[in-house]
Design an enzyme around this catalytic site. Structure first.
Site, PDB file in Angstrom:
ATOM      1  N   TYR A 121      -3.498   4.299   7.314  1.00 27.88           N
ATOM      2  CA  TYR A 121      -2.317   5.088   7.693  1.00 27.88           C
ATOM      3  C   TYR A 121      -2.553   5.888   8.967  1.00 27.88           C
ATOM      4  CZ  TYR A 121       0.785   4.416   3.674  1.00 27.88           C
ATOM      5  OH  TYR A 121       1.646   3.901   2.757  1.00 27.88           O
ATOM      6  N   LYS A 134     -11.788  -3.988  -1.569  1.00 25.38           N
ATOM      7  CA  LYS A 134     -11.717  -5.396  -1.163  1.00 25.38           C
ATOM      8  C   LYS A 134     -13.033  -5.713  -0.464  1.00 25.38           C
ATOM      9  CE  LYS A 134      -9.527  -9.341  -0.669  1.00 25.38           C
ATOM     10  NZ  LYS A 134      -9.276 -10.213  -1.845  1.00 25.38           N
ATOM     11  N   ASP A 160      -7.079  -7.255  -5.573  1.00 22.31           N
ATOM     12  CA  ASP A 160      -6.160  -8.309  -6.026  1.00 22.31           C
ATOM     13  C   ASP A 160      -6.255  -8.501  -7.535  1.00 22.31           C
ATOM     14  OD1 ASP A 160      -8.718  -9.276  -5.553  1.00 22.31           O
ATOM     15  OD2 ASP A 160      -8.082 -11.165  -4.639  1.00 22.31           O
ATOM     16  N   ASP A 164      -0.899   3.220  -2.280  1.00 26.66           N
ATOM     17  CA  ASP A 164       0.541   3.140  -2.038  1.00 26.66           C
ATOM     18  C   ASP A 164       1.114   1.924  -2.758  1.00 26.66           C
ATOM     19  OD1 ASP A 164       3.081   3.626  -0.814  1.00 26.66           O
ATOM     20  OD2 ASP A 164       2.628   1.960   0.538  1.00 26.66           O
ATOM     21  N   ASP A 167       3.262   1.765  -6.806  1.00 25.59           N
ATOM     22  CA  ASP A 167       4.631   1.281  -7.024  1.00 25.59           C
ATOM     23  C   ASP A 167       4.630   0.203  -8.103  1.00 25.59           C
ATOM     24  OD1 ASP A 167       5.699   2.897  -4.988  1.00 25.59           O
ATOM     25  OD2 ASP A 167       7.093   1.310  -4.374  1.00 25.59           O
TER      26      ASP A 167
HETATM   27  C1  IPM Z   1       4.646   6.985  -0.998  1.00 27.53           C
HETATM   28  C2  IPM Z   1       5.625   6.504   0.039  1.00 27.53           C
HETATM   29  C3  IPM Z   1       5.189   6.952   1.414  1.00 27.53           C
HETATM   30  C4  IPM Z   1       3.811   6.421   1.681  1.00 27.53           C
HETATM   31  C5  IPM Z   1       6.144   6.524   2.535  1.00 27.53           C
HETATM   32  C6  IPM Z   1       7.538   7.051   2.297  1.00 27.53           C
HETATM   33  C7  IPM Z   1       5.648   6.930   3.891  1.00 27.53           C
HETATM   34  O1  IPM Z   1       5.781   5.119  -0.058  1.00 27.53           O
HETATM   35  O2  IPM Z   1       4.438   8.207  -1.087  1.00 27.53           O
HETATM   36  O3  IPM Z   1       4.087   6.171  -1.713  1.00 27.53           O
HETATM   37  O4  IPM Z   1       3.626   5.242   2.002  1.00 27.53           O
HETATM   38  O5  IPM Z   1       2.859   7.218   1.553  1.00 27.53           O
HETATM   39 MG    MG Z   2       4.711   4.261  -1.660  1.00 31.28          MG
END
Ligand code: IPM
Ligand code: MG
Length: 360
Positions: free
Chosen positions: A142, A192, A225, A249, A253
């Site tokens: 990042y 990884k 993975d 990240d 999700d």
């Molecule tokens: C998260 C989000 C953020 C990230 C985005 C909105 C920049 O996806 O907090 O997971 O990638 O950190």
């Molecule tokens: Mg995210």
């Protein structure tokens, strides 16, 4: 009585709607003399761009540093996310995370008993799932340099740098080991290392830290993975997982799907001390903003994490988690979870949580 000062950042989109509900829950705790909290509000993100032309004011950063915790809704939205780096709504949040030194992002994935039948997986696969992803938050790809886009033959070339020093790995892994020990659990370190040098550094740093100071906590290394597969196939095998910024990240999700809705998920961003920033994982959801239908659970549970980590009140945090579970078990759902059944508004869900706390 324990307590302190909280900077509240409602932000954009559904942020203000869900923050209002979390505030009501915290105000209830204060009114009952369960904890002593004082609050002030600040604008960050689009809300700040509209008033001062920048995603965060220096003064807001100073106020955050002077607070014991930051309770954060969400920032961003059309018109605020497209400018050059440094001017976007999310840059306000990145600056807070960086200046407060919040390198460990805790994302608990806990399946409420009420939601076992609300996911796309079999109920027996998600039943009892309760693990925490610890995502490194201030380094990795990042923020790595060099980064950019340059002309290349036939078009352009984009590049980013994934970088970690052993010291960066050690400090986040140390937080993850401490959490695993507190939970009486075990740690999976995700990398990884079969392909990336940076993951070799990651794995060696975690292994050395384990041998030096955390040998009593079981440690497993897992490739990212395979981890992705295992999170869906058999999520109960996990207790605490630590990983780089981008892996965290992505996997958080994916893991969010286990709970039925991204709207359920809270997070805590922590540094060396007890100060933290607490925000739900869902974004600003511009498509449903202003309609009063957002799920406030991720935000309420983030407030509970604040009570636990910044104010050492796990007892009170547990009470709030139990109240949210009660409401869900009674079949009270916002639109994201209601399916074809009846849905309640954000505020009505908040009313139900307060009523559950009152019944206590
Ligand atoms: C998260 C989000 C953020 C990230 C985005 C909105 C920049 O996806 O907090 O997971 O990638 O950190
Ligand atoms: Mg995210």
């Amino acid at each position: 009585m324990s307590g302190g000062h909280v900077l509240v950042v409602p932000g954009d989109g559904i942020g203000p709607e869900v923050v209002a509900v979390a505030r009501r829950v915290l105000d209830w705790c204060v009114a009952k003399d369960l904890v002593g909290l004082t609050f002030e509000e600040a604008a960050v993100g689009g809300a700040a761009i509209e008033t001062i032309g920048r995603p965060i004011a220096d003064e807001t950063v100073a106020r955050a540093k002077a607070s014991d915790a930051v309770l954060f809704g969400s920032v961003g939205g059309p018109g605020w996310d497209e400018g050059p780096p440094g001017t976007r709504a999310g840059d306000g949040l990145f600056r807070l995370r960086r200046e407060l030194g919040l390198f460990a992002n805790l994302r608990p994935i806990r399946v409420s008993p009420a939601l076992e039948h609300h996911t796309s997986l079999k109920p027996e696969t998600v039943r009892g799932v309760d693990f925490v992803i610890v995502r490194e938050l201030t380094g990795g790809i990042y923020f790595g340099e060099p980064r950019g886009v340059e002309p290349a033959e036939g078009g352009e070339r984009g590049f980013n740098t994934m970088t970690y020093t052993s010291a960066e790995v050690r400090r986040v892994a140390n937080s993850a080991f401490a959490l695993a020990r507190k939970r009486g659990g075990w740690l999976h370190s995700v990398d990884k290392s079969n392909v990336l040098e940076v993951s070799g550094v990651w794995r060696r740093a975690v292994t050395a830290l384990h041998a030096d100071t955390h040998a009593d906590t079981p440690l497993h290394h897992i490739l990212v993975d395979n981890c992705c597969l295992q999170l869906i196939r058999d999520p109960s095998q996990f207790d605490v997982l630590v990983m780089s910024n981008m892996f965290g990240d992505i996997l958080s999700d994916g893991a969010g799907a286990l709970t039925g809705s991204l709207g359920m998920l809270p997070s805590a961003s922590l540094g060396e001390g007890t100060r933290g920033l607490y925000e739900p994982i869902h974004g600003t959801a511009p498509d449903i903003a202003g309609q009063g239908i957002a799920n406030p659970c991720g935000m309420i549970l983030s407030a509970a994490m604040m009570l636990e980590h910044s104010f050492d009140r796990k007892d009170l945090a547990d009470r709030i988690v139990a109240a949210v579970d009660d409401v869900l078990l009674a079949g009270t759902f916002t639109a994201d979870l209601a399916g074809s059944g009846p849905a309640v508004s954000t505020d009505a869900f908040g009313d139900a949580v307060i009523a559950a706390l009152e019944r206590g």
